[in-house]
Design an enzyme around this catalytic site. Structure first.
Site, PDB file in Angstrom:
ATOM      1  N   HIS A 373     -67.137  29.589 -62.188  1.00 19.81           N
ATOM      2  CA  HIS A 373     -67.026  29.584 -60.740  1.00 19.81           C
ATOM      3  C   HIS A 373     -66.272  31.182 -61.024  1.00 19.81           C
ATOM      4  CE1 HIS A 373     -66.278  30.111 -56.545  1.00 19.81           C
ATOM      5  NE2 HIS A 373     -65.893  28.517 -56.484  1.00 19.81           N
ATOM      6  N   ARG A 374     -66.017  31.594 -62.294  1.00 23.27           N
ATOM      7  CA  ARG A 374     -65.810  32.952 -62.877  1.00 23.27           C
ATOM      8  C   ARG A 374     -67.267  33.918 -62.695  1.00 23.27           C
ATOM      9  NH1 ARG A 374     -63.338  32.152 -68.669  1.00 23.27           N
ATOM     10  NH2 ARG A 374     -65.805  30.899 -68.725  1.00 23.27           N
TER      11      ARG A 374
END
Length: 407
Positions: A373-374
């Site tokens: 998700h980064r």
């Protein structure tokens, strides 16, 4: 006298296992000669001497796990037969480097690859100063404490928890087995990946009837060529899907985001040495027959323990296919620094409603995409998975050149 340090192989390597020394202290070394071997969780690397000299001292024997950049031996000019430097004597630069990394020497007992039990000073423990003071005061062995801080750093709370665990009643066990160094390195990497990477998951059912027909037709004409497997087609489809979504072909690194200039796909492979992830490069442009040949070579080298650094470099995604073992689904863990991994389950036969809402027998696999998700948002991952599913359900596209975004 010069120091030989643990080299860095790969963008995310933090430590290496010394598996072999090819010279002994006091022996002459010529530039270009094989000096030692280092194994990471991915591959064994042969390291050559960069200059002529005499191997003065080996600071870490075979079986040692050492952080990247720390001294592992000393090389001096002269002739063979010179006395090695006193064991355990640190050069000032070595002490400085250890201090910068917050690492101290701790006496550790381990087992080398040949089964010898060794007790050596090994740079393995990363802990805060307070944690070290508490450990010294209370007699806690830091090498047995699991760290909860960044990159596994041991904090004071970890030492306190270890003290409480020591006083708790021991559970009844049949016996403990110490992991070998490669398994231990893999465990640390997987644990760090699950702890540090914010995973999220998407799942999709994919109809494989058309894919199976295409594979059967191509294999019927594959005399003298490598037979195409479902994994080959999945790798090709993943490469084409990345070509259609180039913004996902990136890696998260400590210094920033790296956009890759080619599309590679890793393939989780079972070997006698444990799981390896060789990477097939430029898969979006490879014809299926060439891709199958490339994968065959990678699989063979992986099983022989002969993968090179180039074989395991690159790729923003890997595929782990457990369908041949009968598992319906797999929720995988991302292999850093990659951004995604695709879990593939076994093919299932079940009934789905057709266009007229009548039950129709279909064949499906379940794809589970894990994403970082980064780097990736949910909507982008969903679009990528939709493109991948469409390529598998309309597989003639696997025979065509890649379609780039914006074209």
């Amino acid at each position: 006298m010069s120091e030989i340090v643990m080299p860095k192989f790969g963008l995310t390597m933090t430590e290496g296992l010394i598996t072999a020394w090819h010279r002994k202290p006091g022996e002459t070394v010529k530039a270009g000669e094989l000096l030692f071997e280092v194994e990471t969780e991915k591959v064994t690397n042969e390291v050559e001497a960069s200059v002529d000299g005499v191997l003065e001292e080996i600071l870490f024997p075979e079986g040692s796990v050492v952080s990247v950049g720390l001294p592992i031996a000393r090389l001096a000019g002269g002739t063979a037969g010179q006395s090695p430097a006193p064991a355990g004597a640190d050069a000032p630069s070595a002490r400085k480097l250890m201090a910068e990394h917050g690492i101290a020497r701790d006496s550790v007992t381990g087992t080398g690859r040949d089964g010898r039990v060794m007790k050596e000073d090994m740079l393995r423990v990363v802990a805060t100063p307070l944690a070290r003071r508490i450990a010294r005061r209370d007699g806690v062995d830091l090498s047995a404490v699991a760290g909860s801080g960044p990159h596994g750093r041991i904090k004071a709370a970890d030492v306190e928890a270890a003290k409480r665990a020591e006083t708790a009643p021991a559970p009844a066990v049949a016996g403990l087995i110490q992991p070998d160094p490669v398994r231990a390195a893999t465990a640390r990497r997987v644990q760090a990946a699950k702890r540090d990477i914010p995973h999220f998951y998407l799942t999709r059912h994919v109809d494989t009837r058309a894919l199976n027909r295409l594979r059967a037709d191509l294999n019927a004409e594959a005399a003298g060529r490598v037979k195409l497997s479902v994994t080959h087609l999945l790798v090709k489809a993943a490469g084409l899907a990345l070509a259609a979504h180039p913004g996902l072909n990136r890696l998260w690194l400590p210094d920033g985001i790296l956009a890759l200039d080619s599309i590679g796909v890793g393939i989780v492979t079972e070997t006698p040495q444990g799981l390896r992830i060789p990477v097939a490069d430029r898969v979006d442009g490879l014809p299926l027959d060439d891709l199958a040949e490339t994968c065959a070579g990678l699989f063979a080298r992986a099983r022989m323990g002969a993968l090179t650094s180039a074989d395991v470099s690159g790729g923003a995604i890997s595929i782990s296919n457990v369908g041949m073992f009968g598992a319906d689904t797999l929720t995988p863990i991302i292999s850093p620094p990659q951004a995604m991994i695709l879990g593939v389950g076994a093919e299932q036969r079940l009934f789905r409603p057709d266009a007229e809402d009548r039950p129709a027998l279909v064949q499906e696999i379940v794809l589970t995409l894990a994403a970082d998700h980064r780097l990736i948002d949910g909507a982008d991952a969903a679009r990528f998975l939709a493109t991948l599913a469409r390529l598998l359900e309309e597989p003639l596209a696997l025979l065509r050149p890649p379609v780039r975004a914006g074209h």
